[in-house]
Write an enzyme that holds these catalytic residues in place. Structure first.
Site, short mmCIF file in Angstrom:
data_model
loop_
_atom_site.label_atom_id
_atom_site.label_comp_id
_atom_site.label_asym_id
_atom_site.label_seq_id
_atom_site.Cartn_x
_atom_site.Cartn_y
_atom_site.Cartn_z
N ASN A 1 20.12 -56.08 -35.98
CA ASN A 1 18.82 -55.78 -35.17
C ASN A 1 18.17 -57.44 -34.66
O ASN A 1 17.15 -57.05 -33.84
CB ASN A 1 18.17 -54.84 -35.76
CG ASN A 1 17.60 -55.55 -37.03
OD1 ASN A 1 17.60 -56.71 -37.56
ND2 ASN A 1 16.22 -54.86 -37.52
N LYS B 1 26.13 -66.68 -42.41
CA LYS B 1 26.70 -65.85 -42.17
C LYS B 1 26.28 -64.25 -41.35
O LYS B 1 25.09 -64.42 -42.49
CB LYS B 1 27.33 -64.86 -43.66
CG LYS B 1 29.18 -64.42 -43.56
CD LYS B 1 28.87 -62.83 -42.41
CE LYS B 1 28.83 -62.13 -42.94
NZ LYS B 1 28.58 -60.60 -42.64
N SER C 1 20.58 -53.73 -46.50
CA SER C 1 20.07 -53.03 -45.99
C SER C 1 19.62 -53.18 -48.48
O SER C 1 19.53 -54.19 -49.19
CB SER C 1 21.37 -51.46 -47.12
OG SER C 1 22.17 -52.35 -47.97
N VAL D 1 22.45 -53.53 -50.32
CA VAL D 1 23.02 -54.47 -50.82
C VAL D 1 22.36 -55.40 -51.10
O VAL D 1 23.38 -56.61 -51.59
CB VAL D 1 23.79 -55.25 -49.25
CG1 VAL D 1 24.27 -56.56 -49.31
CG2 VAL D 1 24.16 -53.62 -48.54
N GLY D 2 21.05 -55.82 -50.91
CA GLY D 2 20.46 -57.05 -51.25
C GLY D 2 20.30 -56.26 -52.68
O GLY D 2 20.17 -57.57 -53.61
N GLU E 1 14.83 -59.55 -47.93
CA GLU E 1 13.86 -58.71 -47.29
C GLU E 1 14.49 -57.15 -46.70
O GLU E 1 15.97 -57.17 -45.84
CB GLU E 1 13.95 -59.36 -45.87
CG GLU E 1 12.69 -60.49 -46.30
CD GLU E 1 11.80 -59.81 -47.09
OE1 GLU E 1 11.22 -58.90 -46.62
OE2 GLU E 1 11.26 -60.56 -47.49
N CYS F 1 13.32 -52.43 -39.23
CA CYS F 1 12.77 -52.77 -40.97
C CYS F 1 11.68 -51.64 -40.29
O CYS F 1 11.06 -51.42 -41.73
CB CYS F 1 13.65 -53.36 -42.51
SG CYS F 1 12.37 -55.17 -41.87
N GLU G 1 15.58 -44.20 -45.40
CA GLU G 1 15.73 -45.25 -43.74
C GLU G 1 16.63 -44.24 -43.27
O GLU G 1 18.07 -44.73 -43.40
CB GLU G 1 15.64 -46.63 -44.39
CG GLU G 1 15.45 -47.56 -43.00
CD GLU G 1 15.20 -49.17 -43.24
OE1 GLU G 1 16.78 -49.12 -44.32
OE2 GLU G 1 14.80 -49.72 -43.03
N GLU H 1 9.26 -64.07 -46.64
CA GLU H 1 9.57 -64.95 -46.29
C GLU H 1 8.63 -65.41 -45.46
O GLU H 1 6.75 -64.70 -44.87
CB GLU H 1 10.46 -64.76 -44.87
CG GLU H 1 11.33 -64.05 -45.99
CD GLU H 1 12.51 -63.51 -44.89
OE1 GLU H 1 12.67 -62.59 -44.64
OE2 GLU H 1 13.57 -64.26 -44.93
#
Ligand code: UN1
Length: 490
Positions: A159, A182, A235, A238-239, A256, A290, A390, A469
């Site tokens: 995004n 990646k 997501s 996955v995180g 994040e 997000c 979400e 971050e």
């Protein structure tokens, strides 16, 4: 620049591995224009797991010289890259709009933002890099210095195809790390552009490698034995899987993740201001942030007025080709994303939600582009699917409450804690909201989206894992400290 000036020919994709641009040795990949999926933006081949090995080995070899280089010189590379990116903001912004689907002004704005981030970290390399303490012992000083983590794996989302990579790559490099990156598979072209700028700016071979590909390449990278740290945006599912895998190997992770960000509108709010900010938060980039506003908590006293203003304006927002002048919402990124948003709205309707906007979510007149019209729905309860999950699209769920107290409770409930917005003209209420809302970013009288390179960015609860971050937080993540007890021999 106008849409007709933008090239429609397909670009050849390449990965950037160990200082060379080369075609990956994996399967064929195609980047499509989400506004016209039959139009190919770029094509080539993905990297393979063997390419990942080559990239990590090169990054490890390059690490010694890169970390030994004066921070000022590392910063100079970033500042040169910043200028190269800024010079191409219009051209690359148009490519971004064509590849990702956000509008041309948003695309150009994002490329400029990437340049700003590179510039910020380019200069930050020159700021203080440690601290000095007194010692309880005579003749001694205690110095705390920083060293890079080593070789870091960066996994970035679709995004913000150039700004989020810049905000991970720039601090990682500035503080002396080497990087294997990646990017999300729908946006390989913009990834190539950023790597090109860093290559042209004089980054030594191997310091940054770009491996194009899908989930299996990301997995091979984060599980690689040569990786010393991982930063991921994407997501929550996955995180958390990445965090679990890295924890087992003692590898630090910064992740994040998702958001379900609430705008709280109280009885004393400036409704005109709130309306503009909520529309921007909910529908810019077609809601694919997000930090997007996906929940609205509004007190009864102003609910009818606010919802009338919001729905009237949402119905007027122009949906269409992101390169056309006047478009406010481009397509969402893929047919899959569009289907998931539509099915989320169906679930909400089955649970009794009421649609307030008047256009259909999906209109056959749009052709085969992945367009979704902005929608506002009033939900029944806080357990509703649309209130909790979400959707990552232009859908705003609204909920009425009786009081400010209830509004804060409702906004704070739920699995995420990334960002929130509070609309009030009362300072006391604004101050109270800081204590009531467990979020990483709180906007008083502004939209929930947005970030600046010098202040922490991140969330609480299911919205993040590990440190924040940006700014000082990025330095803390990408380095570890050495406490040096410094004494003479006398
Ligand atoms: C913004 O709000 O401008 O993936 C940035 C995302 C966030 C970045 C949002 N990590 O949407």
């Amino acid at each position: 620049m106008t849409a007709s000036m933008i090239s429609s020919s397909a670009v050849d994709l390449a990965s950037f591995i160990a200082g060379e641009w080369r075609e990956g040795t994996g399967h064929d990949i195609v980047s499509e224009n989400p506004a016209r999926p039959s139009e190919t933006v770029a094509r080539g081949r993905a990297a393979s797991v063997a390419d990942v090995d080559t990239a990590v080995a090169a990054a490890r070899r390059a690490g010694r010289d890169w970390s030994a280089m004066p921070a000022h010189e590392r910063g100079a590379v970033l500042r040169r890259a910043s200028r190269l990116v800024a010079d191409r903001a219009e051209e690359w912004g148009a490519e971004l709009a064509r590849e990702e689907g956000k509008t041309l002004p948003e695309g150009i704005g994002e490329v400029r933002r990437a340049a700003q981030i590179l510039d910020y970290y380019g200069a930050d390399a020159d700021r203080e890099s440690g601290s000095l303490y007194s010692s309880p012992r005579r003749g001694e000083r205690i110095m705390v210095t920083r060293r890079p983590l080593g070789t870091v794996a960066l996994i970035t989302p679709f995004n913000f195809p150039i700004a989020i990579p810049a905000w991970k790559i720039a601090p990682a490099l500035a503080y002396g790390n080497t990087v294997v990156w990646k990017p999300a598979h729908p946006v390989p072209l913009l990834a190539m552009r950023l790597a090109q700028a860093l290559d042209e700016a004089g980054l030594p071979a191997g310091v940054l490698s770009l491996v194009l590909g899908e989930g299996e390449i990301g997995q091979a990278l984060v599980e690689h034995a040569g990786i010393d740290g991982v930063s991921f945006t994407g997501s929550t599912r996955v995180g958390r899987a990445i965090a679990t895998s890295c924890a087992g190997r003692g590898v630090p992770v910064q992740a994040e993740l998702g958001g379900k960000n609430a705008a709280v509108v109280l009885a004393d709010a400036d409704l005109e201001l709130a309306t503009g900010q909520i529309l921007a938060g909910a529908f810019n980039s077609s809601g694919q942030k997000c930090t997007a506003t996906s929940r609205l908590v509004v007190v009864d006293a102003v609910a009818d007025d606010l919802l009338a203003l919001l729905t009237a304006r949402a119905d007027e927002l122009v949906v269409g080709d992101p390169l056309a002048e006047g478009t406010r919402l481009g397509p969402v990124v893929s047919g899959y994303a569009r289907g998931a948003i539509a099915s989320g709205v169906d679930t909400a309707l089955a649970e009794g939600a009421r649609v307030l906007t008047s256009r259909p979510l999906i209109d056959d007149a749009d052709g085969d582009g992945h367009f979704v019209r902005p929608a506002i729905l009033e939900v029944q309860g806080a357990d509703d699917f649309l209130w909790r999950e979400e959707l990552f699209g232009p859908v705003l769920a609204a909920h009425r409450v009786g009081s400010a107290d209830e509004a804060f409770d409702l906004a704070d409930a739920g699995p995420f804690g990334l960002s929130a917005a509070v609309f009030t003209t009362d300072l006391g209420t604004a101050l109270e909201s800081i204590d009531r809302l467990d979020v990483g970013m709180l906007h008083v009288n502004s939209e929930t989206a947005g970030a600046d390179p010098h202040v922490p960015f991140g969330g609480s609860k299911g919205s993040a894992f590990g440190p924040r971050e940006q700014g000082q937080a990025a330095r803390d993540f990408y380095t570890s400290t050495t406490t040096v007890y410094l004494r003479g021999t006398a």
